[in-house]
Enzyme design. Structure first.
Site, PDB file in Angstrom:
ATOM      1  N   ASP A 211       0.823  -1.218   0.000  1.00 47.33           N
ATOM      2  CA  ASP A 211       0.000   0.000   0.000  1.00 47.33           C
ATOM      3  C   ASP A 211       0.852   1.262   0.000  1.00 47.33           C
ATOM      4  O   ASP A 211       0.323   2.363  -0.049  1.00 47.33           O
ATOM      5  CB  ASP A 211      -0.923  -0.004   1.226  1.00 47.33           C
ATOM      6  N   SER A 235      -6.992   6.142  -0.113  1.00 44.81           N
ATOM      7  CA  SER A 235      -7.235   4.877  -0.797  1.00 44.81           C
ATOM      8  C   SER A 235      -8.720   4.533  -0.735  1.00 44.81           C
ATOM      9  O   SER A 235      -9.365   4.705   0.301  1.00 44.81           O
ATOM     10  CB  SER A 235      -6.417   3.754  -0.152  1.00 44.81           C
ATOM     11  N   GLN A 285      -4.909  -0.655  -7.269  1.00 40.73           N
ATOM     12  CA  GLN A 285      -5.549   0.221  -6.286  1.00 40.73           C
ATOM     13  C   GLN A 285      -6.168   1.424  -6.974  1.00 40.73           C
ATOM     14  O   GLN A 285      -5.600   1.983  -7.914  1.00 40.73           O
ATOM     15  CB  GLN A 285      -4.525   0.705  -5.261  1.00 40.73           C
TER      16      GLN A 285
END
Length: 295
Positions: A211, A235, A285
């Site tokens: 991440d 996110s 993502q």
């Protein structure tokens, strides 16, 4: 006679402690967050803790091969996070688990993960890009010494603290320039301390570091960074596919590109290779990248 002080945990030891969830009841776990001065919990931590919870509810011969997750609300680092696991299915080869992370009585995050027994099958992968090896690149200590004074205060704060993951970007241009650059990055990453030699922990740490830096790549084409005060970034979802196990004992190359940004969202893809060129995992993502209302 005074007792000797307990040595402070290293950043890597703190991460492993953070991932060691407390079992409250069957399918129910509790995790805490380290005090790093952030107003919200790092998304990679929630992904990794949710994966740990799911892994503790599957047979040990089943290993995670994919996860899909959504961020719903920012996590509060001041209070614990409760992880509730639902055992969706156990088949002959695959098992599926769903995890909901809860704070203040509300869901802040959800994750679905699929697990599989070891099987032989077809095997191919795309080649790793030809980039300089990490030994030829500027380390974080050099970066701090030579360039940190030229960067915005949020960047200095981010790079200036001890972390469980070390970075060596192939290019530093986007850290010191406002130029609009191609939305792609090659970054060498490694843990700053040893990771236990078991696949569930290694997968959780890999999910944690996956991440990092992703959302920023979607802003390169606009000459911006997630650290810019004019940008609201967060996110929205995170997906990951675990292709081959890794012991996390050496550098990994994290290649990233952002094929699209539109509708106040940026999408980024990533691939993680080990030093030998073996493709370890793939990541995707989408995140919120919005100009703040007063701009």
């Amino acid at each position: 006679m005074s007792q000797p002080e307990t040595p402070a945990r290293t950043a890597m030891e703190q991460l492993l402690h953070t991932l060691d969830l407390e079992k409250l009841e069957e399918n129910l776990f509790r995790g805490t967050s380290p005090d790093v001065g952030w107003q919200r919990v790092f998304g990679g931590q929630v992904i990794a803790q949710a994966l740990v919870a799911a892994q503790r509810c599957v047979a040990p011969d089943r290993h995670v091969h994919s996860l899909h997750s959504y961020f719903m609300r920012p996590g509060d680092p001041a209070i614990p996070i409760v992880y509730q696991v639902e055992r969706i299915r156990d088949g002959a080869s695959f098992a599926t688990r769903r995890v909901v992370a809860i704070q203040h009585g509300k869901a802040i995050f959800s994750l679905s993960a699929s697990f599989q027994i070891e099987e032989e099958g077809f095997d191919h992968q795309l080649d790793m890009p030809d980039v300089p090896q990490p030994e030829a690149l500027m380390g974080e200590a050099q970066f701090r010494e030579l360039l940190l004074d030229q960067t915005p205060e949020p960047v200095r704060r981010y790079w200036g603290r001890d972390r469980p993951v070390e970075f060596k970007p192939v290019s530093m241009d986007h850290y010191v320039s406002k130029e609009k650059l191609a939305p792609q990055a090659n970054i060498w990453v490694r843990t700053t301390g040893p990771v236990p030699d078991d696949r569930p922990t290694q997968a959780a740490v890999l999910a944690y570091l996956s991440d990092m830096t992703l959302l920023d790549t979607s802003l390169y084409a606009h000459g911006l960074s997630i650290f810019e005060p004019t940008v609201q970034a967060a996110s929205l979802d995170h997906a990951m596919w675990f292709h081959r196990p890794t012991r996390l004992a050496d550098w990994l190359l994290y290649t990233q590109d952002s094929p699209s940004a539109s509708g106040a969202r940026g999408m980024t893809r990533g691939s993680l290779y080990d030093r030998s060129g073996t493709l370890i995992a793939s990541v995707a993502q989408e995140g919120l990248i919005r100009k703040r209302a007063n701009e």
